[in-house]
Design a protein around this motif. Sequence first.
Motif, mmCIF file in Angstrom:
data_model
loop_
_atom_site.group_PDB
_atom_site.id
_atom_site.type_symbol
_atom_site.label_atom_id
_atom_site.label_comp_id
_atom_site.label_asym_id
_atom_site.label_seq_id
_atom_site.Cartn_x
_atom_site.Cartn_y
_atom_site.Cartn_z
ATOM 1 N N ILE A 18 69.763 -15.925 -46.599
ATOM 2 C CA ILE A 18 69.221 -16.923 -45.681
ATOM 3 C C ILE A 18 67.699 -16.921 -45.753
ATOM 4 C CG2 ILE A 18 69.016 -17.584 -43.245
ATOM 5 C CD1 ILE A 18 71.786 -16.193 -42.866
ATOM 6 N N ASP A 19 67.102 -18.084 -45.966
ATOM 7 C CA ASP A 19 65.654 -18.247 -45.915
ATOM 8 C C ASP A 19 65.276 -18.784 -44.539
ATOM 9 O OD1 ASP A 19 65.291 -17.347 -48.467
ATOM 10 O OD2 ASP A 19 64.811 -19.313 -49.342
ATOM 11 N N ILE A 20 64.247 -18.199 -43.955
ATOM 12 C CA ILE A 20 63.724 -18.652 -42.662
ATOM 13 C C ILE A 20 62.337 -19.230 -42.920
ATOM 14 C CG2 ILE A 20 63.128 -18.005 -40.304
ATOM 15 C CD1 ILE A 20 65.089 -15.641 -40.605
ATOM 16 N N ALA A 84 69.189 -22.194 -45.136
ATOM 17 C CA ALA A 84 67.762 -22.181 -44.820
ATOM 18 C C ALA A 84 67.569 -22.704 -43.404
ATOM 19 C CB ALA A 84 66.973 -23.027 -45.803
ATOM 20 N N PHE A 85 66.818 -21.953 -42.605
ATOM 21 C CA PHE A 85 66.476 -22.365 -41.248
ATOM 22 C C PHE A 85 64.998 -22.739 -41.212
ATOM 23 C CE2 PHE A 85 70.387 -20.174 -40.347
ATOM 24 C CZ PHE A 85 70.889 -20.779 -39.195
ATOM 25 N N LYS A 112 72.903 -25.069 -47.370
ATOM 26 C CA LYS A 112 72.934 -25.771 -46.092
ATOM 27 C C LYS A 112 71.628 -25.527 -45.364
ATOM 28 C CE LYS A 112 76.213 -27.417 -42.867
ATOM 29 N NZ LYS A 112 77.658 -27.587 -42.710
ATOM 30 N N VAL A 113 71.049 -26.593 -44.805
ATOM 31 C CA VAL A 113 69.737 -26.539 -44.164
ATOM 32 C C VAL A 113 69.876 -26.815 -42.678
ATOM 33 C CG1 VAL A 113 67.532 -27.747 -43.982
ATOM 34 C CG2 VAL A 113 68.445 -27.168 -46.232
ATOM 35 N N TYR A 114 69.251 -25.962 -41.871
ATOM 36 C CA TYR A 114 69.214 -26.131 -40.421
ATOM 37 C C TYR A 114 67.782 -26.458 -40.020
ATOM 38 C CZ TYR A 114 73.856 -23.956 -40.230
ATOM 39 O OH TYR A 114 75.196 -23.668 -40.404
ATOM 40 N N LEU A 115 67.573 -27.619 -39.421
ATOM 41 C CA LEU A 115 66.250 -28.047 -38.982
ATOM 42 C C LEU A 115 66.187 -27.943 -37.465
ATOM 43 C CD1 LEU A 115 65.973 -31.262 -41.197
ATOM 44 C CD2 LEU A 115 65.194 -28.945 -41.751
ATOM 45 N N LEU A 116 65.292 -27.107 -36.962
ATOM 46 C CA LEU A 116 65.227 -26.839 -35.533
ATOM 47 C C LEU A 116 64.096 -27.614 -34.851
ATOM 48 C CD1 LEU A 116 65.646 -22.941 -35.661
ATOM 49 C CD2 LEU A 116 67.441 -24.686 -35.528
ATOM 50 N N ALA A 117 64.413 -28.243 -33.725
ATOM 51 C CA ALA A 117 63.432 -28.869 -32.839
ATOM 52 C C ALA A 117 62.451 -29.775 -33.596
ATOM 53 C CB ALA A 117 62.703 -27.787 -32.027
ATOM 54 N N GLU A 118 61.157 -29.368 -33.647
ATOM 55 C CA GLU A 118 60.136 -30.208 -34.275
ATOM 56 C C GLU A 118 60.396 -30.431 -35.761
ATOM 57 O OE1 GLU A 118 58.915 -28.899 -30.519
ATOM 58 O OE2 GLU A 118 59.304 -27.599 -32.249
ATOM 59 N N ALA A 119 61.003 -29.442 -36.426
ATOM 60 C CA ALA A 119 61.349 -29.624 -37.840
ATOM 61 C C ALA A 119 62.370 -30.756 -37.983
ATOM 62 C CB ALA A 119 61.901 -28.331 -38.431
ATOM 63 N N ALA A 120 63.314 -30.835 -37.034
ATOM 64 C CA ALA A 120 64.295 -31.923 -37.042
ATOM 65 C C ALA A 120 63.626 -33.250 -36.717
ATOM 66 C CB ALA A 120 65.409 -31.631 -36.032
#
Length: 259
Positions: A18-20, A84-85, A112-120
């Motif tokens: 997992i890449d953060i 990746a988060f 699979k990519v997870y985009l959180l808050a402002e990244a989304a």
Amino acid sequence: MASQGKLKAADPARIWSIDIIVSEGFVLTEMSAVVEVLRIANRVLAQPPFKWTMRSLQGGRVGCKAGLSVDTEAFVVKPTADFAFFLGNSDPDDPGLSLGRVISSYTCRGSKVYLLAEAAARYIRDQGGASGRLTTHWENSALLRERMGLNDSSHALASEDGLVVTCAGMGSTVDIVLALVGRLTSAAAQMTVANIMLHEQVRDFSSLQPFAGAKPTITGDSDLDHCIRIMQDNIEEPVPISEIVDELGISTRSLERKF
């Protein structure tokens, strides 16, 4: 099930990478949620299944508004991580959030990519708008509406659109990572990690963000939520099922199916 005991992973030979992804001003709450859930999962499982790497555009030390910083490695042209988060940022206008090419470098290789808050939110903005399949933190939704007239994003905690998962971020990041742990290992492992974190309930992606103007959901089903609230409010004097279904405007059989 003992919360301190070791649990067997579904695939003990598999190590998930997992890449953060962080940029200057990243949200510490989200970084902590990702790392701590994975760390505890590694502790309770017999074969630690997760490894992670902090990454940023240039590499080196990257700080957050809380005054802490982390060492990061630079992006690679051909990432090999399974997931990746991309963390949110205290500054929604930070150019470091515009990482469309980096996101594509992961999804093109099946990550699979997870985009959180402002990244989304930046992803939504860079895509030219939102759809019901995309979500972000409600504050960012309001900002997108004010600045660009974009107001059709979901208010769910998270929303999957192929290999891209847009998320509300902040405290809900714990739910998102716990869901991933459960998917890759087992429900028992997920529950053990949640118990250790004193996280009472792992919310479904479809759960609405708990903010003024949105009605929070318990199960993701409005009728079932309403039924549960009626029962909770009348624990000492239970309400007959016939009265509950009349209140909901559905049949007894329909309610039974939901349970």
